[in-house]
Design a protein around this motif. Structure first.
Motif, PDB file in Angstrom:
ATOM      1  N   ARG A  47       0.829  -1.211   0.000  1.00 49.21           N
ATOM      2  CA  ARG A  47       0.000   0.000   0.000  1.00 49.21           C
ATOM      3  C   ARG A  47       0.865   1.264   0.000  1.00 49.21           C
ATOM      4  O   ARG A  47       0.580   2.210  -0.725  1.00 49.21           O
ATOM      5  CB  ARG A  47      -0.946  -0.013   1.206  1.00 49.21           C
ATOM      6  CG  ARG A  47      -1.843   1.186   1.251  1.00 49.21           C
ATOM      7  CD  ARG A  47      -2.817   1.195   0.076  1.00 49.21           C
ATOM      8  NE  ARG A  47      -3.574   2.440   0.109  1.00 49.21           N
ATOM      9  CZ  ARG A  47      -3.705   3.265  -0.918  1.00 49.21           C
ATOM     10  NH1 ARG A  47      -3.168   2.975  -2.084  1.00 49.21           N
ATOM     11  NH2 ARG A  47      -4.388   4.364  -0.803  1.00 49.21           N
ATOM     12  N   VAL A  48       1.929   1.287   0.811  1.00 46.52           N
ATOM     13  CA  VAL A  48       2.830   2.440   0.828  1.00 46.52           C
ATOM     14  C   VAL A  48       3.467   2.611  -0.544  1.00 46.52           C
ATOM     15  O   VAL A  48       3.555   3.719  -1.080  1.00 46.52           O
ATOM     16  CB  VAL A  48       3.908   2.305   1.923  1.00 46.52           C
ATOM     17  CG1 VAL A  48       4.956   3.397   1.803  1.00 46.52           C
ATOM     18  CG2 VAL A  48       3.273   2.346   3.314  1.00 46.52           C
ATOM     19  N   SER A  49       3.883   1.509  -1.159  1.00 46.08           N
ATOM     20  CA  SER A  49       4.482   1.558  -2.489  1.00 46.08           C
ATOM     21  C   SER A  49       3.510   2.156  -3.507  1.00 46.08           C
ATOM     22  O   SER A  49       3.895   2.980  -4.343  1.00 46.08           O
ATOM     23  CB  SER A  49       4.901   0.159  -2.920  1.00 46.08           C
ATOM     24  OG  SER A  49       5.409   0.174  -4.229  1.00 46.08           O
ATOM     25  N   GLU A  50       2.237   1.755  -3.443  1.00 43.17           N
ATOM     26  CA  GLU A  50       1.226   2.281  -4.365  1.00 43.17           C
ATOM     27  C   GLU A  50       1.041   3.785  -4.191  1.00 43.17           C
ATOM     28  O   GLU A  50       0.953   4.520  -5.177  1.00 43.17           O
ATOM     29  CB  GLU A  50      -0.111   1.570  -4.142  1.00 43.17           C
ATOM     30  CG  GLU A  50      -0.109   0.129  -4.573  1.00 43.17           C
ATOM     31  CD  GLU A  50      -1.327  -0.640  -4.078  1.00 43.17           C
ATOM     32  OE1 GLU A  50      -2.194  -0.044  -3.377  1.00 43.17           O
ATOM     33  OE2 GLU A  50      -1.418  -1.841  -4.378  1.00 43.17           O
ATOM     34  N   VAL A  51       0.984   4.227  -2.945  1.00 40.41           N
ATOM     35  CA  VAL A  51       0.802   5.657  -2.678  1.00 40.41           C
ATOM     36  C   VAL A  51       1.992   6.448  -3.216  1.00 40.41           C
ATOM     37  O   VAL A  51       1.829   7.483  -3.864  1.00 40.41           O
ATOM     38  CB  VAL A  51       0.601   5.914  -1.166  1.00 40.41           C
ATOM     39  CG1 VAL A  51       0.682   7.392  -0.836  1.00 40.41           C
ATOM     40  CG2 VAL A  51      -0.729   5.330  -0.709  1.00 40.41           C
ATOM     41  N   LEU A  52       3.197   5.946  -2.971  1.00 43.89           N
ATOM     42  CA  LEU A  52       4.393   6.641  -3.461  1.00 43.89           C
ATOM     43  C   LEU A  52       4.459   6.634  -4.984  1.00 43.89           C
ATOM     44  O   LEU A  52       4.832   7.639  -5.596  1.00 43.89           O
ATOM     45  CB  LEU A  52       5.651   6.006  -2.871  1.00 43.89           C
ATOM     46  CG  LEU A  52       5.850   6.194  -1.370  1.00 43.89           C
ATOM     47  CD1 LEU A  52       7.026   5.356  -0.887  1.00 43.89           C
ATOM     48  CD2 LEU A  52       6.038   7.656  -1.018  1.00 43.89           C
ATOM     49  N   ASP A  54       2.137   6.734  -7.062  1.00 45.46           N
ATOM     50  CA  ASP A  54       1.169   7.693  -7.614  1.00 45.46           C
ATOM     51  C   ASP A  54       1.600   9.143  -7.444  1.00 45.46           C
ATOM     52  O   ASP A  54       0.962  10.044  -7.971  1.00 45.46           O
ATOM     53  CB  ASP A  54      -0.202   7.507  -6.949  1.00 45.46           C
ATOM     54  CG  ASP A  54      -0.884   6.225  -7.403  1.00 45.46           C
ATOM     55  OD1 ASP A  54      -0.457   5.647  -8.419  1.00 45.46           O
ATOM     56  OD2 ASP A  54      -1.834   5.800  -6.721  1.00 45.46           O
ATOM     57  N   SER A  55       2.689   9.370  -6.733  1.00 42.45           N
ATOM     58  CA  SER A  55       3.155  10.731  -6.471  1.00 42.45           C
ATOM     59  C   SER A  55       4.198  11.158  -7.506  1.00 42.45           C
ATOM     60  O   SER A  55       5.136  10.411  -7.803  1.00 42.45           O
ATOM     61  CB  SER A  55       3.788  10.805  -5.075  1.00 42.45           C
ATOM     62  OG  SER A  55       4.452  12.028  -4.890  1.00 42.45           O
ATOM     63  N   ASP A  56       4.028  12.362  -8.049  1.00 41.46           N
ATOM     64  CA  ASP A  56       5.006  12.895  -9.001  1.00 41.46           C
ATOM     65  C   ASP A  56       6.362  13.123  -8.334  1.00 41.46           C
ATOM     66  O   ASP A  56       7.405  12.940  -8.947  1.00 41.46           O
ATOM     67  CB  ASP A  56       4.511  14.210  -9.597  1.00 41.46           C
ATOM     68  CG  ASP A  56       3.307  14.013 -10.495  1.00 41.46           C
ATOM     69  OD1 ASP A  56       3.144  12.891 -11.028  1.00 41.46           O
ATOM     70  OD2 ASP A  56       2.524  14.966 -10.650  1.00 41.46           O
ATOM     71  N   ARG A  57       6.345  13.538  -7.086  1.00 40.70           N
ATOM     72  CA  ARG A  57       7.586  13.876  -6.391  1.00 40.70           C
ATOM     73  C   ARG A  57       8.232  12.693  -5.684  1.00 40.70           C
ATOM     74  O   ARG A  57       9.440  12.687  -5.476  1.00 40.70           O
ATOM     75  CB  ARG A  57       7.335  14.983  -5.354  1.00 40.70           C
ATOM     76  CG  ARG A  57       6.957  16.317  -5.974  1.00 40.70           C
ATOM     77  CD  ARG A  57       6.684  17.364  -4.921  1.00 40.70           C
ATOM     78  NE  ARG A  57       5.594  16.934  -4.051  1.00 40.70           N
ATOM     79  CZ  ARG A  57       5.612  16.979  -2.718  1.00 40.70           C
ATOM     80  NH1 ARG A  57       6.637  17.453  -2.085  1.00 40.70           N
ATOM     81  NH2 ARG A  57       4.571  16.565  -2.031  1.00 40.70           N
ATOM     82  N   LEU A  58       7.446  11.694  -5.291  1.00 37.82           N
ATOM     83  CA  LEU A  58       7.982  10.617  -4.457  1.00 37.82           C
ATOM     84  C   LEU A  58       7.990   9.248  -5.133  1.00 37.82           C
ATOM     85  O   LEU A  58       8.357   8.257  -4.513  1.00 37.82           O
ATOM     86  CB  LEU A  58       7.182  10.546  -3.150  1.00 37.82           C
ATOM     87  CG  LEU A  58       7.179  11.820  -2.311  1.00 37.82           C
ATOM     88  CD1 LEU A  58       6.227  11.693  -1.138  1.00 37.82           C
ATOM     89  CD2 LEU A  58       8.584  12.158  -1.850  1.00 37.82           C
ATOM     90  N   GLY A  59       7.597   9.198  -6.395  1.00 35.87           N
ATOM     91  CA  GLY A  59       7.509   7.929  -7.111  1.00 35.87           C
ATOM     92  C   GLY A  59       8.777   7.106  -7.097  1.00 35.87           C
ATOM     93  O   GLY A  59       8.727   5.881  -7.046  1.00 35.87           O
ATOM     94  N   GLU A  60       9.931   7.769  -7.107  1.00 36.04           N
ATOM     95  CA  GLU A  60      11.203   7.039  -7.128  1.00 36.04           C
ATOM     96  C   GLU A  60      11.441   6.206  -5.871  1.00 36.04           C
ATOM     97  O   GLU A  60      12.265   5.290  -5.874  1.00 36.04           O
ATOM     98  CB  GLU A  60      12.369   8.014  -7.325  1.00 36.04           C
ATOM     99  CG  GLU A  60      12.582   8.949  -6.146  1.00 36.04           C
ATOM    100  CD  GLU A  60      13.678   9.966  -6.391  1.00 36.04           C
ATOM    101  OE1 GLU A  60      14.851   9.613  -6.230  1.00 36.04           O
ATOM    102  OE2 GLU A  60      13.323  11.105  -6.765  1.00 36.04           O
ATOM    103  N   ALA A  62       9.078   4.353  -4.386  1.00 31.32           N
ATOM    104  CA  ALA A  62       8.125   3.241  -4.342  1.00 31.32           C
ATOM    105  C   ALA A  62       8.826   1.886  -4.319  1.00 31.32           C
ATOM    106  O   ALA A  62       8.423   0.980  -3.590  1.00 31.32           O
ATOM    107  CB  ALA A  62       7.160   3.322  -5.521  1.00 31.32           C
ATOM    108  N   GLY A  63       9.888   1.750  -5.100  1.00 32.22           N
ATOM    109  CA  GLY A  63      10.599   0.478  -5.175  1.00 32.22           C
ATOM    110  C   GLY A  63      11.233   0.047  -3.868  1.00 32.22           C
ATOM    111  O   GLY A  63      11.419  -1.151  -3.624  1.00 32.22           O
ATOM    112  N   THR A  64      11.532   0.993  -3.006  1.00 32.96           N
ATOM    113  CA  THR A  64      12.126   0.674  -1.702  1.00 32.96           C
ATOM    114  C   THR A  64      11.214  -0.258  -0.908  1.00 32.96           C
ATOM    115  O   THR A  64      11.692  -1.103  -0.155  1.00 32.96           O
ATOM    116  CB  THR A  64      12.356   1.977  -0.894  1.00 32.96           C
ATOM    117  OG1 THR A  64      13.194   2.829  -1.652  1.00 32.96           O
ATOM    118  CG2 THR A  64      12.973   1.700   0.458  1.00 32.96           C
ATOM    119  N   PHE A  65       9.920  -0.122  -1.100  1.00 28.37           N
ATOM    120  CA  PHE A  65       8.968  -0.918  -0.337  1.00 28.37           C
ATOM    121  C   PHE A  65       8.623  -2.239  -1.014  1.00 28.37           C
ATOM    122  O   PHE A  65       7.828  -3.006  -0.492  1.00 28.37           O
ATOM    123  CB  PHE A  65       7.708  -0.081  -0.066  1.00 28.37           C
ATOM    124  CG  PHE A  65       7.981   1.045   0.877  1.00 28.37           C
ATOM    125  CD1 PHE A  65       7.844   0.873   2.235  1.00 28.37           C
ATOM    126  CD2 PHE A  65       8.425   2.272   0.407  1.00 28.37           C
ATOM    127  CE1 PHE A  65       8.133   1.893   3.115  1.00 28.37           C
ATOM    128  CE2 PHE A  65       8.710   3.305   1.276  1.00 28.37           C
ATOM    129  CZ  PHE A  65       8.565   3.114   2.633  1.00 28.37           C
TER     130      PHE A  65
END
Length: 119
Positions: A47-52, A54-60, A62-65
Motif C-alpha cells: 500500500r505504501v508503495s502504491e501511494v508513493l 502515484d506521487s510525481d515527487r515521491l515515485g522514485e 516506491a521500489g524501496t517498499f
C-alpha cells in the motif's frame, strides 16, 4: 520496552500469519498515542508503495517498499493502516495514515481503537 511485550508480539504474529487487517490497536510510543488497524507487513509495504508510485515527487521511492517482508523470527514492528495520531480531540490525519512502529518502543497498548470527537 527493553524486552518487547510477548502478548503484543503474539498479536503481531497472528496478524502476519492470518494476513488480516481487522485487528484494531492503540499504542503509546514516545509519548504519542497512535490508534488504528494492524496490517501484515507485506500488505502495508504494498500500500505504501502504491501511494508513493502515484506521487510525481515521491515515485522514485516506491521500489524501496518492494523488498520482501521479514519472515524469520517474531515480528519486530507493528504496521498500522487507517491510523491516526491522537492530539487532544483531533486525529491526525483525519483520513488515517500508514505508520510503522517498533514493538520495542511501545510503552502501553490496548486492543481497539479510540474514537475522538470535535463536540
Amino acid at each position: 520496552m527493553a524486552n518487547p511485550d510477548e502478548l503484543l508480539v503474539d498479536i503481531a504474529a497472528k496478524v502476519e500469519s492470518g494476513q488480516s487487517n481487522q485487528m484494531s490497536l492503540t499504542v503509546v510510543t514516545h509519548g504519542a498515542v497512535l490508534t488504528g488497524r494492524l496490517a501484515p507487513e507485506a500488505v502495508w509495504r504494498q500500500r505504501v508503495s502504491e501511494v508513493l508510485a502515484d506521487s510525481d515527487r515521491l515515485g522514485e521511492f516506491a521500489g524501496t517498499f518492494h523488498t520482501a517482508a521479514r519472515t524469520d523470527g517474531p515480528p519486530t514492528h507493528l504496521h498500522f493502516h487507517v491510523a491516526r495520531i491522537l492530539q487532544g480531540t483531533v486525529g491526525i490525519p483525519e483520513t488515517g495514515g500508514m505508520y510503522r512502529v517498533s514493538i520495542a518502543d511501545v510503552g502501553a497498548w490496548t486492543v481497539g481503537d479510540f474514537s475522538y470527537s470535535d463536540h
